[in-house]
Scaffold this active site. Structure first.
Site, mmCIF file in Angstrom:
data_model
loop_
_atom_site.group_PDB
_atom_site.id
_atom_site.type_symbol
_atom_site.label_atom_id
_atom_site.label_comp_id
_atom_site.label_asym_id
_atom_site.label_seq_id
_atom_site.Cartn_x
_atom_site.Cartn_y
_atom_site.Cartn_z
ATOM 1 N N LYS A 46 74.346 11.490 60.060
ATOM 2 C CA LYS A 46 73.449 10.571 60.786
ATOM 3 C C LYS A 46 72.692 11.213 61.941
ATOM 4 C CE LYS A 46 76.759 8.613 64.017
ATOM 5 N NZ LYS A 46 77.926 7.748 64.069
ATOM 6 N N ARG A 54 84.728 -1.353 69.592
ATOM 7 C CA ARG A 54 83.428 -1.390 68.938
ATOM 8 C C ARG A 54 83.648 -2.243 67.700
ATOM 9 N NH1 ARG A 54 79.684 3.739 67.170
ATOM 10 N NH2 ARG A 54 80.745 3.396 65.198
#
Ligand SMILES: *Cc1c(COP(=O)(O)O)cnc(C)c1O
Length: 365
Positions: free
Chosen positions: A36, A131
């Protein structure tokens, strides 16, 4: 050769992947190489796969689609929970996704049925970093629902630590994940193929997990393969190379200038006020044609003898303790993950892929 540009050593990426795949493989852990930070570079994905990664992880569906268009046939995991508005694309381009919302999984199921495909789901568990993730107490019920969905295969469970809050992966939270896997298998009479312990921040734990790694058999690794560092302390695990990426920028001004500013002072371009600095002699001021649009100035390491003073949108300011470099000469910088991410996603930064038998250009400092 165009500047600014990233020089990307594919041999270093292959080497780091091979090193980690070997060390984790002996502990029964497979490596998913995460691309990514590279805008889904298929060259980087190929290097990770050549180094033994068994699959590729990406956070953006656009990047997954780009990898497919470039011919990457390996299994690809979408590592961010799919957006409901993108489930069709996710089912069509990615083999599996990390999930924490049953509503999204229901939509993936509907889309998989419509496309006559099967989509793999890894359920993410919240183990303290706050998260993404399902609360551990709710996991079994969600897993039960997922197991019954058409078009969906429950491939496993996973967690992600050290991203939002910096919670350290350790024996306790990894044992908790292992125990959750075992209890889901027992309660639902299924086999979980993947127990994904986390990201590069797990390396410290895994590389000296004296008492074994339990059920953990999968890690998703980006930074450690790309930059050769683990993110908890940014130390370099043994044998990894840290120079796979360099940013090359071009000098557009190089002059002897005074140390002191002239005129009254208010905010500068990005709201900052000039911090009082230790007095120093007038010296060489250098401007490189790269800026906050392209890099994170705090994440660049300048060449020896240079110091970064700051950056605005398009100008990177440095001092040099030696002679002024010629206007038009090129300077090389090392990058952190944050600077790499920004450089890779800037349309102004070119890329040059290099392999073991190639060297970077000679006209650079
Ligand atoms: C980014 C990301 C990774 C890879 O993290 P690194 O620290 O670069 O190894 C793994 N899993 C998830 C869910 C991610 O978002």
């Amino acid at each position: 050769m165009s500047t600014p540009r990233l020089e990307i050593r594919l041999d270093r990426i292959r080497h780091n992947a091979r090193n980690l795949v070997g060390r984790l493989g002996s502990r029964g852990i497979a490596v998913c190489g995460v691309t990514k930070a590279t805008l889904g570079s298929h060259e980087v994905a190929a290097a990770m796969l050549a180094g033994g990664s068994t699959s590729i992880g990406e956070s953006r569906i656009e990047n997954v689609e780009a990898l497919r268009r470039a011919g990457v046939g390996a299994e690809i995991t979408l590592v961010r929970s799919p957006m409901p508005s993108q489930v069709e694309r996710v089912v069509s381009a990615a083999d599996l996704s990390l999930n924490s919302e049953i509503d999204v999984i229901l939509q993936l199921s509907a889309s998989a049925c419509q496309q006559e495909r099967t989509h793999g789901v890894v359920l993410m568990v919240e183990l303290g970093d706050l998260r993404e993730g399902i609360m551990p107490g709710d996991l079994l019920e969600v897993a039960r629902e997922v197991v019954g969905l058409p078009g969906i295969v429950l491939r496993g469970i996973g967690t992600n630590l050290a991203c939002h809050s910096g919670v350290v992966p350790d024996a306790a939270n990894m044992a908790e994940l292992s125990a959750l896997a075992t209890s889901i298998e027992a309660a639902l009479d299924v086999e979980l193929e993947i127990v994904s312990g986390g990201n590069s921040a797990n390396l410290d734990w895994v590389l000296d997990a004296g008492s074994g790694v339990g059920r953990i058999n999968h890690l998703r690794l980006g930074e450690s393969i790309l930059l050769g560092r683990e993110p908890l302390r940014r130390s370099v695990p043994e044998g990894l190379e840290t120079d796979a990426f360099a940013l090359v920028g071009e000098v557009i001004e190089s002059k002897h200038k005074p140390f002191e500013t002239r005129g009254s002072l208010a905010q500068a371009a990005f709201g900052q006020t000039l911090e009082p600095q230790a007095p120093r002699d007038a010296g060489t001021r250098v401007i490189v044609a790269v800026g906050r649009q392209d890099i994170d100035p705090d994440g660049l390491t300048p060449p020896t003898g240079y110091e970064i003073l700051g950056a605005s949108s398009d100008h990177l300011l440095l001092t040099s303790d030696s002679d002024s470099p010629a206007v038009g000469s090129q300077l090389r910088f090392g990058l952190t993950y944050s600077a790499l991410l920004r450089a890779m996603t800037s349309p102004f930064v070119a890329r040059r892929y290099l392999d073991a038998d190639q060297t970077s250009s000679a006209d650079e400092v």
